[in-house]
Design a protein around this motif. Structure first.
Motif, PDB file in Angstrom:
ATOM      1  N   ARG A 254       0.831  -1.207   0.000  1.00  0.00           N
ATOM      2  CA  ARG A 254       0.000   0.000   0.000  1.00  0.00           C
ATOM      3  C   ARG A 254       0.865   1.257   0.000  1.00  0.00           C
ATOM      4  NH1 ARG A 254      -2.790  -3.215   3.720  1.00  0.00           N
ATOM      5  NH2 ARG A 254      -1.897  -2.074   5.487  1.00  0.00           N
ATOM      6  N   ASP A 264       2.104   2.050 -14.004  1.00  0.00           N
ATOM      7  CA  ASP A 264       0.801   1.414 -14.162  1.00  0.00           C
ATOM      8  C   ASP A 264      -0.262   2.222 -13.411  1.00  0.00           C
ATOM      9  OD1 ASP A 264      -1.441  -0.208 -14.206  1.00  0.00           O
ATOM     10  OD2 ASP A 264      -0.381  -2.026 -13.619  1.00  0.00           O
ATOM     11  N   GLU A 265      -1.242   2.746 -14.132  1.00  0.00           N
ATOM     12  CA  GLU A 265      -2.268   3.579 -13.504  1.00  0.00           C
ATOM     13  C   GLU A 265      -3.088   2.826 -12.463  1.00  0.00           C
ATOM     14  OE1 GLU A 265      -4.718   5.555 -16.334  1.00  0.00           O
ATOM     15  OE2 GLU A 265      -3.068   6.702 -17.216  1.00  0.00           O
ATOM     16  N   SER A 266      -3.171   1.501 -12.609  1.00  0.00           N
ATOM     17  CA  SER A 266      -3.932   0.718 -11.635  1.00  0.00           C
ATOM     18  C   SER A 266      -3.181   0.577 -10.322  1.00  0.00           C
ATOM     19  CB  SER A 266      -4.241  -0.671 -12.204  1.00  0.00           C
ATOM     20  OG  SER A 266      -3.066  -1.465 -12.299  1.00  0.00           O
ATOM     21  N   GLN A 267      -1.918   1.014 -10.296  1.00  0.00           N
ATOM     22  CA  GLN A 267      -1.099   0.950  -9.090  1.00  0.00           C
ATOM     23  C   GLN A 267      -0.680   2.355  -8.649  1.00  0.00           C
ATOM     24  OE1 GLN A 267      -0.254  -2.106  -7.330  1.00  0.00           O
ATOM     25  NE2 GLN A 267      -2.025  -2.616  -8.607  1.00  0.00           N
ATOM     26  N   GLN A 268      -1.631   3.275  -8.739  1.00  0.00           N
ATOM     27  CA  GLN A 268      -1.384   4.649  -8.323  1.00  0.00           C
ATOM     28  C   GLN A 268      -2.496   5.112  -7.385  1.00  0.00           C
ATOM     29  OE1 GLN A 268      -0.927   7.369 -11.634  1.00  0.00           O
ATOM     30  NE2 GLN A 268       0.293   5.901 -12.823  1.00  0.00           N
ATOM     31  N   ASN A 280     -10.046  -0.103  -4.763  1.00  0.00           N
ATOM     32  CA  ASN A 280     -10.048  -0.509  -6.177  1.00  0.00           C
ATOM     33  C   ASN A 280      -8.678  -0.964  -6.671  1.00  0.00           C
ATOM     34  OD1 ASN A 280     -12.825   0.091  -6.495  1.00  0.00           O
ATOM     35  ND2 ASN A 280     -12.330   2.271  -6.804  1.00  0.00           N
ATOM     36  N   ILE A 281      -7.743  -1.135  -5.750  1.00  0.00           N
ATOM     37  CA  ILE A 281      -6.396  -1.552  -6.116  1.00  0.00           C
ATOM     38  C   ILE A 281      -6.283  -3.072  -5.981  1.00  0.00           C
ATOM     39  CG2 ILE A 281      -3.944  -1.328  -5.652  1.00  0.00           C
ATOM     40  CD1 ILE A 281      -5.163   1.251  -6.649  1.00  0.00           C
ATOM     41  N   LYS A 282      -5.781  -3.723  -7.019  1.00  0.00           N
ATOM     42  CA  LYS A 282      -5.512  -5.156  -6.956  1.00  0.00           C
ATOM     43  C   LYS A 282      -4.027  -5.372  -6.694  1.00  0.00           C
ATOM     44  CE  LYS A 282      -9.292  -6.551 -10.030  1.00  0.00           C
ATOM     45  NZ  LYS A 282      -9.659  -7.269 -11.270  1.00  0.00           N
TER      46      LYS A 282
END
Length: 283
Positions: A254, A264-268, A280-282
């Protein structure tokens, strides 16, 4: 001497940018450059940062404290875009006259306390909550020794190796070789120490690990300067094993993405104001 050898003047003066990715920000003076107040959230701690290695230290520490059940460690993490010179606003300079991230305002007491320098933030929080710092004098001495080792060694990795290998406008053999040698020496120091220790201060995970991992852990995991192959990081087997172990901690997963705006936008998570910001973070 080569034809490119530089002869320093008797008195240096700044008359141009020196090139490189961060050149537009660099000046030989300090202080604010424009008037702008900082946002303030609702939690006891207000962190102003970016997910560079130094910034990651602070957010990992907060996430580790919360994971350990320290409810009083709730924090707001506000984004400071250093490439946009946010760190030179009057509000930021009031907290940190050195204009570097991270900077922290501790509002948990009667009076607000400003804390700057990532090592100081780690130590402040560890002592305030009695977590991630050993209680025995011998173990505490080891923890603080390694904490300050990172504070002193990190500039050779970042401002030295990282600058000349990754960011300088031109590549020159001498500074790259000079700082590569020192970086590899530091990696060897860590690798040999971790051959006989689970963590930096022994068997206990402490602020020493939290300080060292975002720099040297990220480096050997191939996440810093794209230099893993160049530095032959796989040869530092004990250091790599330690880095991988810490990378699996939920709080580290985290903390490393708070105030992150690249990759990676999914990890921001650009800003963190609640634990629900990670919903919403995987991982």
């Amino acid at each position: 001497m080569s034809e490119n050898t530089y002869t320093p003047p008797k008195v240096w003066s700044w008359d141009k940018e020196n090139g490189g990715e961060w050149a537009s920000l660099n000046r030989p003076d300090s202080g604010s450059r424009f008037e702008q107040s900082l946002p303030v959230g609702e939690h006891p701690f207000q962190l102003y940062s970016l997910a560079t290695p130094n910034g990651v230290k602070a957010t990992v520490m907060f996430e580790e404290l919360l994971a350990a059940g320290v409810a009083g460690a709730e924090y707001d993490a506000h984004l400071i875009k250093i490439q946009d010179a946010d760190q030179f606003s009057s509000g930021f300079v009031d907290i940190n006259p050195n204009s570097k991230i991270p900077a922290l305002v501790d509002k948990s007491g009667t009076n607000n306390v400003n804390v700057f320098e990532s090592g100081a933030i780690l130590l402040h929080l560890a002592e305030k909550f009695g977590r991630f710092i050993p209680s025995s004098p011998n173990d505490k001495a080891a923890c603080l020794s390694w904490l300050f080792w990172q504070v002193g060694s990190g500039p050779y990795l970042g401002g030295g190796f990282g600058h000349f290998y990754a960011y300088a406008p031109e590549k020159f053999e001498y500074p790259i070789d000079r700082f590569t040698m020192e970086t590899k020496r530091q990696l060897d120091v860590l690798d040999k120490h971790l051959a006989n220790n689970d963590y930096m201060a022994g068997k206990e995970y402490t602020i020493a690990d939290i300080a060292i991992w975002p720099w040297y852990g990220a480096l050997v995991l191939g996440e810093l300067y794209d230099a893993a192959e160049f530095l032959d990081v796989e040869s530092y087997t004990h250091l790599v094993a330690w880095a991988e172990k810490i990378a699996q901690r939920p709080a580290v997963k985290r903390g490393k993405i708070v105030n992150k705006t690249w990759g990676d936008e999914s990890q921001q998570v650009h800003e963190r104001h609640s634990k629900t910001d990670f919903d919403n973070i995987k991982f």
